[in-house]
Design an enzyme around this catalytic site. Structure first.
Site, short mmCIF file in Angstrom:
data_model
loop_
_atom_site.label_atom_id
_atom_site.label_comp_id
_atom_site.label_asym_id
_atom_site.label_seq_id
_atom_site.Cartn_x
_atom_site.Cartn_y
_atom_site.Cartn_z
N HIS A 145 14.22 68.48 14.66
CA HIS A 145 15.10 67.70 13.79
C HIS A 145 14.93 68.17 12.36
CE1 HIS A 145 15.65 63.91 16.52
NE2 HIS A 145 15.85 65.03 17.17
N CYS A 190 15.01 58.90 13.04
CA CYS A 190 14.70 58.32 14.35
C CYS A 190 13.21 57.99 14.40
CB CYS A 190 15.07 59.30 15.46
SG CYS A 190 14.02 60.77 15.53
N CYS A 221 10.89 61.05 13.93
CA CYS A 221 10.84 61.56 12.56
C CYS A 221 10.12 60.61 11.62
CB CYS A 221 12.25 61.87 12.07
SG CYS A 221 12.96 63.29 12.94
N GLU A 241 14.27 66.62 9.58
CA GLU A 241 13.10 66.09 8.88
C GLU A 241 11.84 66.84 9.27
OE1 GLU A 241 15.49 62.31 10.08
OE2 GLU A 241 15.31 64.38 10.75
#
Length: 154
Positions: A46, A76, A79, A48
């Site tokens: 992801h 999420c 993260c 992040e």
């Protein structure tokens, strides 16, 4: 946030969900990242996570305690866990994520008193721009899926 949106556009160009992130320390960008779990075959790729990894490499430290993370979509649970472990001081996100967001949408983990790290959170910065990018991306995928019978990988 504009730099995070530029990263989201790189994700989109790579046929990935357009989410981008940057880590800033003392007004200097020390880490960039964008979503690329599909092409990398890595569910943890992801935006992040990628930006946090880059920032850690830049500093030579896994603790990012004086840093701000800017991301185009509300994090999420995976993260936010990485954000907590990195000890990031402040999180700024653009669009809320009503399906997986844990900074106020489905849960609000940054305010959970039982957790050992807390950070400042600001949501909604350039939200319309980031939201429009995501909506456009998924609308195009739905059209492609219907007309071309492609497997939906999102």
């Amino acid at each position: 946030m504009r730099l995070a949106i530029e990263q989201a556009l790189l994700a989109q160009d790579a046929d990935e969900v357009p989410v981008g992130a940057v880590v800033v320390q003392n007004q200097i960008v020390i880490g960039y990242g964008f979503n690329h779990p599909i092409q990398s075959h890595d569910p943890t790729a992801h935006a992040e996570i990628m930006a946090i990894r880059a920032a850690g490499n830049t500093l030579g430290n896994y603790r990012l305690s004086e840093c701000v993370l800017y991301v185009t979509l509300e994090p999420c649970v995976m993260c936010i866990g990485a954000i907590f472990h990195a000890r990031i001081k402040r999180l700024v996100y653009a669009a809320a994520d009503p399906k997986t967001g844990v900074c106020g949408s489905i849960l609000n983990l940054p305010t959970e008193s039982k957790l050992n790290h807390h950070l400042q959170v600001t949501g909604g910065v350039l939200a319309l721009e980031a939201s429009a990018l995501l909506k456009s991306f998924f609308a195009q995928r739905r059209v492609m899926s219907k007309c071309c019978h492609h497997e939906n990988k999102y």
